[in-house]
Every structure is written in structure tokens, then in C-alpha cells.
Write a protein that holds these residues in place. Structure first.
Motif, PDB file in Angstrom:
ATOM      1  N   CYS A  15      12.298   4.733   1.323  1.00  0.00           N
ATOM      2  CA  CYS A  15      11.754   4.952   2.671  1.00  0.00           C
ATOM      3  C   CYS A  15      10.238   5.122   2.639  1.00  0.00           C
ATOM      4  O   CYS A  15       9.524   4.589   3.504  1.00  0.00           O
ATOM      5  N   PHE A  16       9.733   5.846   1.643  1.00  0.00           N
ATOM      6  CA  PHE A  16       8.296   6.055   1.540  1.00  0.00           C
ATOM      7  C   PHE A  16       7.562   4.741   1.295  1.00  0.00           C
ATOM      8  O   PHE A  16       6.535   4.460   1.945  1.00  0.00           O
ATOM      9  N   THR A  17       8.070   3.907   0.394  1.00  0.00           N
ATOM     10  CA  THR A  17       7.387   2.642   0.111  1.00  0.00           C
ATOM     11  C   THR A  17       7.464   1.695   1.306  1.00  0.00           C
ATOM     12  O   THR A  17       6.504   0.962   1.567  1.00  0.00           O
ATOM     13  N   LYS A  18       8.569   1.725   2.047  1.00  0.00           N
ATOM     14  CA  LYS A  18       8.648   0.903   3.262  1.00  0.00           C
ATOM     15  C   LYS A  18       7.644   1.389   4.299  1.00  0.00           C
ATOM     16  O   LYS A  18       7.010   0.591   4.985  1.00  0.00           O
ATOM     17  N   TRP A  19       7.505   2.705   4.417  1.00  0.00           N
ATOM     18  CA  TRP A  19       6.539   3.262   5.366  1.00  0.00           C
ATOM     19  C   TRP A  19       5.117   2.858   4.978  1.00  0.00           C
ATOM     20  O   TRP A  19       4.311   2.494   5.840  1.00  0.00           O
ATOM     21  N   VAL A  20       4.808   2.878   3.699  1.00  0.00           N
ATOM     22  CA  VAL A  20       3.473   2.473   3.238  1.00  0.00           C
ATOM     23  C   VAL A  20       3.246   0.994   3.534  1.00  0.00           C
ATOM     24  O   VAL A  20       2.161   0.600   4.003  1.00  0.00           O
ATOM     25  N   ALA A  21       4.256   0.167   3.311  1.00  0.00           N
ATOM     26  CA  ALA A  21       4.101  -1.269   3.570  1.00  0.00           C
ATOM     27  C   ALA A  21       3.905  -1.534   5.068  1.00  0.00           C
ATOM     28  O   ALA A  21       3.049  -2.348   5.456  1.00  0.00           O
ATOM     29  N   ILE A  22       4.683  -0.864   5.914  1.00  0.00           N
ATOM     30  CA  ILE A  22       4.536  -1.041   7.371  1.00  0.00           C
ATOM     31  C   ILE A  22       3.172  -0.546   7.824  1.00  0.00           C
ATOM     32  O   ILE A  22       2.512  -1.191   8.650  1.00  0.00           O
ATOM     33  N   SER A  23       2.719   0.577   7.281  1.00  0.00           N
ATOM     34  CA  SER A  23       1.395   1.102   7.643  1.00  0.00           C
ATOM     35  C   SER A  23       0.293   0.143   7.209  1.00  0.00           C
ATOM     36  O   SER A  23      -0.682  -0.077   7.950  1.00  0.00           O
ATOM     37  N   TYR A  24       0.438  -0.444   6.041  1.00  0.00           N
ATOM     38  CA  TYR A  24      -0.548  -1.406   5.545  1.00  0.00           C
ATOM     39  C   TYR A  24      -0.631  -2.614   6.473  1.00  0.00           C
ATOM     40  O   TYR A  24      -1.727  -3.048   6.848  1.00  0.00           O
ATOM     41  N   LEU A  25       0.531  -3.136   6.866  1.00  0.00           N
ATOM     42  CA  LEU A  25       0.531  -4.288   7.774  1.00  0.00           C
ATOM     43  C   LEU A  25      -0.059  -3.938   9.132  1.00  0.00           C
ATOM     44  O   LEU A  25      -0.781  -4.741   9.735  1.00  0.00           O
ATOM     45  N   HIS A  26       0.230  -2.742   9.618  1.00  0.00           N
ATOM     46  CA  HIS A  26      -0.329  -2.313  10.904  1.00  0.00           C
ATOM     47  C   HIS A  26      -1.852  -2.211  10.829  1.00  0.00           C
ATOM     48  O   HIS A  26      -2.562  -2.642  11.752  1.00  0.00           O
ATOM     49  N   LEU A  27      -2.352  -1.634   9.743  1.00  0.00           N
ATOM     50  CA  LEU A  27      -3.797  -1.524   9.587  1.00  0.00           C
ATOM     51  C   LEU A  27      -4.442  -2.895   9.439  1.00  0.00           C
ATOM     52  O   LEU A  27      -5.539  -3.133   9.963  1.00  0.00           O
ATOM     53  N   LYS A  28      -3.785  -3.809   8.731  1.00  0.00           N
ATOM     54  CA  LYS A  28      -4.306  -5.173   8.612  1.00  0.00           C
ATOM     55  C   LYS A  28      -4.366  -5.846   9.970  1.00  0.00           C
ATOM     56  O   LYS A  28      -5.343  -6.541  10.294  1.00  0.00           O
ATOM     57  N   ASP A  29      -3.314  -5.662  10.786  1.00  0.00           N
ATOM     58  CA  ASP A  29      -3.280  -6.252  12.126  1.00  0.00           C
ATOM     59  C   ASP A  29      -4.308  -5.622  13.049  1.00  0.00           C
ATOM     60  O   ASP A  29      -4.759  -6.249  14.012  1.00  0.00           O
ATOM     61  N   SER A  30      -4.683  -4.356  12.760  1.00  0.00           N
ATOM     62  CA  SER A  30      -5.652  -3.670  13.605  1.00  0.00           C
ATOM     63  C   SER A  30      -7.081  -4.089  13.288  1.00  0.00           C
ATOM     64  O   SER A  30      -8.009  -3.673  13.966  1.00  0.00           O
ATOM     65  N   GLY A  31      -7.270  -4.865  12.226  1.00  0.00           N
ATOM     66  CA  GLY A  31      -8.608  -5.375  11.930  1.00  0.00           C
ATOM     67  C   GLY A  31      -9.252  -4.768  10.708  1.00  0.00           C
ATOM     68  O   GLY A  31     -10.383  -5.122  10.361  1.00  0.00           O
ATOM     69  N   ILE A  32      -8.612  -3.853  10.037  1.00  0.00           N
ATOM     70  CA  ILE A  32      -9.182  -3.262   8.822  1.00  0.00           C
ATOM     71  C   ILE A  32      -8.921  -4.248   7.681  1.00  0.00           C
ATOM     72  O   ILE A  32      -7.791  -4.661   7.452  1.00  0.00           O
ATOM     73  N   GLU A  33      -9.993  -4.637   6.971  1.00  0.00           N
ATOM     74  CA  GLU A  33      -9.864  -5.702   5.967  1.00  0.00           C
ATOM     75  C   GLU A  33      -9.158  -5.232   4.691  1.00  0.00           C
ATOM     76  O   GLU A  33      -8.282  -5.915   4.192  1.00  0.00           O
ATOM     77  N   ASN A  34      -9.543  -4.089   4.152  1.00  0.00           N
ATOM     78  CA  ASN A  34      -8.944  -3.600   2.912  1.00  0.00           C
ATOM     79  C   ASN A  34      -8.459  -2.151   3.103  1.00  0.00           C
ATOM     80  O   ASN A  34      -9.091  -1.215   2.640  1.00  0.00           O
ATOM     81  N   PRO A  35      -7.327  -1.961   3.762  1.00  0.00           N
ATOM     82  CA  PRO A  35      -6.843  -0.592   3.955  1.00  0.00           C
ATOM     83  C   PRO A  35      -6.371   0.015   2.636  1.00  0.00           C
ATOM     84  O   PRO A  35      -5.804  -0.671   1.783  1.00  0.00           O
ATOM     85  N   THR A  36      -6.662   1.292   2.463  1.00  0.00           N
ATOM     86  CA  THR A  36      -6.213   2.008   1.262  1.00  0.00           C
ATOM     87  C   THR A  36      -5.474   3.270   1.699  1.00  0.00           C
ATOM     88  O   THR A  36      -5.459   3.633   2.868  1.00  0.00           O
ATOM     89  N   ILE A  37      -4.858   3.887   0.751  1.00  0.00           N
ATOM     90  CA  ILE A  37      -4.132   5.117   1.043  1.00  0.00           C
ATOM     91  C   ILE A  37      -5.123   6.221   1.316  1.00  0.00           C
ATOM     92  O   ILE A  37      -5.037   6.976   2.201  1.00  0.00           O
TER      93      ILE A  37
END
Length: 75
Positions: free
Chosen positions: A53-75
Motif C-alpha cells: 500500500c505504501f509503495t502504491k501510494w508513493v507511485a500515485i503521488s509521484y504521478l500526481h506531482l508529475k501531472d501537476s507540472g513538477i519535473e523531478n518530484p522527490t520524497i
């Protein structure tokens, strides 16, 4: 060997071991339940579900940040 000294030490050891026997028995029963092989398998499965669940949440958050315009999102 001094048998009187040995007897005194053995009786002292037995008295020390028997003090609080009800607490020791309760703790031993709890440890047996906690460390039972089925309990360990359940804990392992629950941990794997949490990691999944944690890794899926990180992947979904990464995709959301990418879609929001952030080029290299990090934790």
C-alpha cells in the motif's frame, strides 16, 4: 565441594525462580501466542500488505506531482 553451601545456593535459586511465578507464566503464554508460527506468518503478511500500500501510494503521488507540472518530484 561444600555440600552445605551448594544446598544453600540451590534453595536460593529455586526461591528466586518461584517468585512471581504467575507473572512469569502469563508472560510465557503471551510470548508463545505472539511467537507462534501462524502469528508470525500473519505479521509477515500484514507487513507485506503495508509495504504494498505504501509503495502504491508513493507511485500515485509521484504521478500526481508529475501531472501537476513538477519535473523531478522527490520524497
Amino acid at each position: 565441594m561444600n555440600w552445605e553451601s551448594f544446598k544453600f545456593a540451590a534453595i536460593g535459586a529455586v526461591q528466586t525462580l518461584t517468585q512471581g511465578w504467575s507473572y512469569k507464566a502469563l508472560i510465557a503464554a503471551m510470548l508463545a501466542m505472539i511467537l507462534h508460527k501462524h502469528a508470525i506468518l500473519f505479521y509477515s503478511f500484514a507487513f507485506l500488505v503495508f509495504v504494498d500500500c505504501f509503495t502504491k501510494w508513493v507511485a500515485i503521488s509521484y504521478l500526481h506531482l508529475k501531472d501537476s507540472g513538477i519535473e523531478n518530484p522527490t520524497i
